[in-house]
Design a protein around this motif. Structure first.
Motif, PDB file in Angstrom:
ATOM      1  N   LEU A  66       0.833  -1.207   0.000  1.00 29.27           N
ATOM      2  CA  LEU A  66       0.000   0.000   0.000  1.00 29.27           C
ATOM      3  C   LEU A  66       0.870   1.259   0.000  1.00 29.27           C
ATOM      4  O   LEU A  66       0.619   2.207  -0.769  1.00 29.27           O
ATOM      5  N   LEU A  67       1.894   1.289   0.846  1.00 27.48           N
ATOM      6  CA  LEU A  67       2.787   2.437   0.866  1.00 27.48           C
ATOM      7  C   LEU A  67       3.556   2.546  -0.444  1.00 27.48           C
ATOM      8  O   LEU A  67       3.797   3.656  -0.953  1.00 27.48           O
ATOM      9  N   GLY A  68       3.951   1.405  -1.006  1.00 36.54           N
ATOM     10  CA  GLY A  68       4.634   1.436  -2.298  1.00 36.54           C
ATOM     11  C   GLY A  68       3.773   2.036  -3.388  1.00 36.54           C
ATOM     12  O   GLY A  68       4.249   2.813  -4.216  1.00 36.54           O
ATOM     13  N   LEU A  76       7.810  10.354  -3.075  1.00 36.18           N
ATOM     14  CA  LEU A  76       8.440   9.825  -1.876  1.00 36.18           C
ATOM     15  C   LEU A  76       8.167  10.666  -0.639  1.00 36.18           C
ATOM     16  O   LEU A  76       7.788  10.146   0.410  1.00 36.18           O
ATOM     17  N   ARG A  77       8.361  11.960  -0.725  1.00 35.25           N
ATOM     18  CA  ARG A  77       8.284  12.791   0.473  1.00 35.25           C
ATOM     19  C   ARG A  77       6.913  12.792   1.147  1.00 35.25           C
ATOM     20  O   ARG A  77       6.837  12.717   2.382  1.00 35.25           O
ATOM     21  N   PRO A  78       5.797  12.880   0.415  1.00 30.45           N
ATOM     22  CA  PRO A  78       4.497  12.814   1.102  1.00 30.45           C
ATOM     23  C   PRO A  78       4.305  11.512   1.879  1.00 30.45           C
ATOM     24  O   PRO A  78       3.801  11.529   3.011  1.00 30.45           O
ATOM     25  N   ALA A  79       4.723  10.393   1.293  1.00 32.23           N
ATOM     26  CA  ALA A  79       4.580   9.110   1.988  1.00 32.23           C
ATOM     27  C   ALA A  79       5.460   9.058   3.228  1.00 32.23           C
ATOM     28  O   ALA A  79       5.031   8.593   4.296  1.00 32.23           O
ATOM     29  N   LEU A  80       6.704   9.542   3.117  1.00 28.67           N
ATOM     30  CA  LEU A  80       7.591   9.543   4.275  1.00 28.67           C
ATOM     31  C   LEU A  80       7.083  10.476   5.369  1.00 28.67           C
ATOM     32  O   LEU A  80       7.205  10.169   6.563  1.00 28.67           O
ATOM     33  N   LEU A  81       6.505  11.619   4.988  1.00 24.51           N
ATOM     34  CA  LEU A  81       5.975  12.547   5.995  1.00 24.51           C
ATOM     35  C   LEU A  81       4.891  11.879   6.822  1.00 24.51           C
ATOM     36  O   LEU A  81       4.884  11.960   8.058  1.00 24.51           O
ATOM     37  N   VAL A  82       3.978  11.186   6.163  1.00 20.19           N
ATOM     38  CA  VAL A  82       2.886  10.507   6.871  1.00 20.19           C
ATOM     39  C   VAL A  82       3.448   9.429   7.802  1.00 20.19           C
ATOM     40  O   VAL A  82       3.042   9.322   8.971  1.00 20.19           O
ATOM     41  N   THR A  83       4.381   8.623   7.303  1.00 21.77           N
ATOM     42  CA  THR A  83       4.896   7.523   8.124  1.00 21.77           C
ATOM     43  C   THR A  83       5.737   8.038   9.287  1.00 21.77           C
ATOM     44  O   THR A  83       5.679   7.477  10.391  1.00 21.77           O
ATOM     45  N   VAL A  84       6.526   9.074   9.074  1.00 20.96           N
ATOM     46  CA  VAL A  84       7.353   9.621  10.158  1.00 20.96           C
ATOM     47  C   VAL A  84       6.471  10.166  11.278  1.00 20.96           C
ATOM     48  O   VAL A  84       6.723   9.924  12.472  1.00 20.96           O
ATOM     49  N   ALA A  86       3.365   9.274  11.932  1.00 20.17           N
ATOM     50  CA  ALA A  86       2.689   8.137  12.565  1.00 20.17           C
ATOM     51  C   ALA A  86       3.615   7.422  13.543  1.00 20.17           C
ATOM     52  O   ALA A  86       3.197   7.039  14.644  1.00 20.17           O
ATOM     53  N   GLN A  87       4.883   7.235  13.167  1.00 16.91           N
ATOM     54  CA  GLN A  87       5.821   6.553  14.060  1.00 16.91           C
ATOM     55  C   GLN A  87       6.117   7.390  15.303  1.00 16.91           C
ATOM     56  O   GLN A  87       6.235   6.857  16.408  1.00 16.91           O
ATOM     57  N   LEU A 111       1.312  -0.824   9.670  1.00 14.40           N
ATOM     58  CA  LEU A 111       0.777  -0.382   8.383  1.00 14.40           C
ATOM     59  C   LEU A 111       1.492   0.852   7.869  1.00 14.40           C
ATOM     60  O   LEU A 111       1.678   1.022   6.655  1.00 14.40           O
ATOM     61  N   LEU A 112       1.897   1.739   8.787  1.00 11.79           N
ATOM     62  CA  LEU A 112       2.528   3.004   8.419  1.00 11.79           C
ATOM     63  C   LEU A 112       3.999   3.027   8.835  1.00 11.79           C
ATOM     64  O   LEU A 112       4.524   4.071   9.213  1.00 11.79           O
TER      65      LEU A 112
END
Length: 436
Positions: A66-68, A76-84, A86-87, A111-112
């Protein structure tokens, strides 16, 4: 070593490998950190601690593709922003969560999870030439082995001297720092000649998730199933011998052999088929069960370790070749999910064999699982080589076929005229290539 010098000379490659190593080391330690917190911080038993770990692992396996896909579509950056973000929220809140809430939150955090490993593989495929790629993926596999050797060990050492809250906060901070570092680097995920292909849109899954990709994903699953089973078989063998305190040394021997094997494989002039590497890995793993004390077990696992990183490197290289640029994020996410699922299955599979027989049964089952995956991958690859010219039916492909009218075959007159003047219509090119 010329190939490694060329890879490390690629602009941005040393920084990418360094930052992703930080993120991957922390990510390999997250399960151990949560289990330690559940036992020491919440005073739960080991079964309950395993439930938290299973929730995080399951979330990671489901979230990878899903993240891929999000990275393929949004960058890349929008996905990394969300995951960072969330973590950061999850690891800061761990000490205030009760057990039930912690299990649910761990699944959501999985998931994130910061996609450090898939992003590194995508960037390697985009930043290197075809001649450099095998050496680059060998370095990536060695990086993974080093992270598995250091991450959990650091958590265990810290748990003995610091509070469980500090341990989980430290792991979370390292994951956030690694994800932020990758976002700041913003490595390219598509080569210059792939930009137009990516802009043209995402190809349908049936065009790239075919026999060849399924063969590679099966072998990715089989490799980590074997490695997960070996880890448990080592502990069981030494526990029976009354030498369980030496398990860490045996695991280090396994990891060092894997690092050496990865570096040797990356320096070879020609690649080896993935199924051959995995089959050899399965064969050398089975007799490791004949060792009954830690010195001989250190020797017995050298063969397994020596072939582990090359096999993982070959899997990553195959995925990068088979996946079109527009869906490479989803494809590497599927690879990570397959490998996570293999690790999750390997330990209980070996555990059943050990309980039903002797510790050597764990090595035997792990090796046989690798052999079965290698045989499946080989057969699927051969099938694709034989029938690879046959394309997946599409509307465009059907237009050139005879159509059935009134019980007999007939060609449209327009198609006949085109054929007469411009040559016979050919079949659509097959986008997949087999394991060579």
């Amino acid at each position: 070593m010329t190939g490694y010098r060329q890879v490390l000379a690629v602009p941005g490659m040393p920084s990418l490998l360094g930052v992703s190593f930080l993120a991957r080391t922390a990510i390999t330690a997250d399960v151990m950190a949560l289990m330690t917190y559940a036992v020491l911080g919440l005073d739960m038993n080991y079964a309950a601690a395993g439930g938290v770990a299973a929730a995080l692992t399951a979330g990671s396996a489901l979230g990878g593709p899903l993240l891929g896909s999000v990275i393929d579509r949004r960058g890349l950056r929008p996905a990394l922003l969300v995951t960072v973000v969330a973590q950061a929220v999850f690891w800061l809140s761990v000490p205030i969560l009760r057990y039930g809430a912690l299990v649910g939150a761990a699944f959501a955090a999985g998931l994130l999870m910061v996609p450090a490993q898939p992003v590194t593989r995508q960037a390697i495929a985009a930043m290197t030439t075809s001649e450099q790629r095998r050496a680059a993926f060998a370095l990536e596999s060695v990086q993974g082995e080093l992270s598995y050797m250091t991450g959990p060990a650091i958590v265990i050492l810290c748990a003995a001297t610091a509070s469980p809250d500090v341990v989980v906060w430290g792991v979370g901070a390292a994951i956030v720092a690694g994800g932020t570092g990758i976002a700041l680097l913003d490595p390219p995920l598509r080569a210059g000649d792939e930009a137009d292909a990516g802009a043209a849109g995402r190809p349908p899954r049936r065009e790239w998730l075919g026999v060849g990709m399924i063969a590679v994903l099966t072998m990715a699953f089989g490799t980590t199933t074997l490695l997960g089973g070996v880890d448990l078989a080592i502990v069981a063998t030494l526990e029976e011998a009354g030498q369980v305190s030496w398990a860490a040394l045996v695991v280090v021997a396994l990891g060092v052999a894997s690092v050496v094997g990865g570096l040797v494989y990356g320096s070879l002039s020609r690649p080896l088929p993935t199924w051959l590497l995995l089959g050899s890995l399965g064969i050398v793993t089975i007799p490791a069960g004949l060792a009954h004390d830690w010195p001989w077990l250190c020797v017995a696992v050298v063969g397994t370790g020596f072939l582990a990183a090359p096999t993982l490197s070959a899997v990553a290289d195959a995925v990068s070749r088979l996946a079109p640029a527009g869906v490479r994020g989803e494809a590497t996410g599927l690879q990570s999910s397959a490998q996570s699922a293999g690790f999750a299955l390997g330990s209980p599979l070996a555990g059943v064999a050990i309980d039903a027989s002797v510790p050597a049964g764990g090595f035997a089952v792990a090796g046989l699982a690798g052999l079965a995956a290698a045989l499946t991958g080989c057969l699927l690859s051969r099938r694709m080589e034989v029938g690879g010219a046959v394309p997946t039916p599409t509307r465009a492909g059907r237009r050139g076929r005879p159509v059935r009218r009134g019980g007999r075959r007939d060609r449209p007159r327009e198609r006949v005229r085109r054929t007469t003047s411009g040559g016979a219509p050919g079949r659509a090119p097959d986008r997949l290539s087999g394991e060579r």
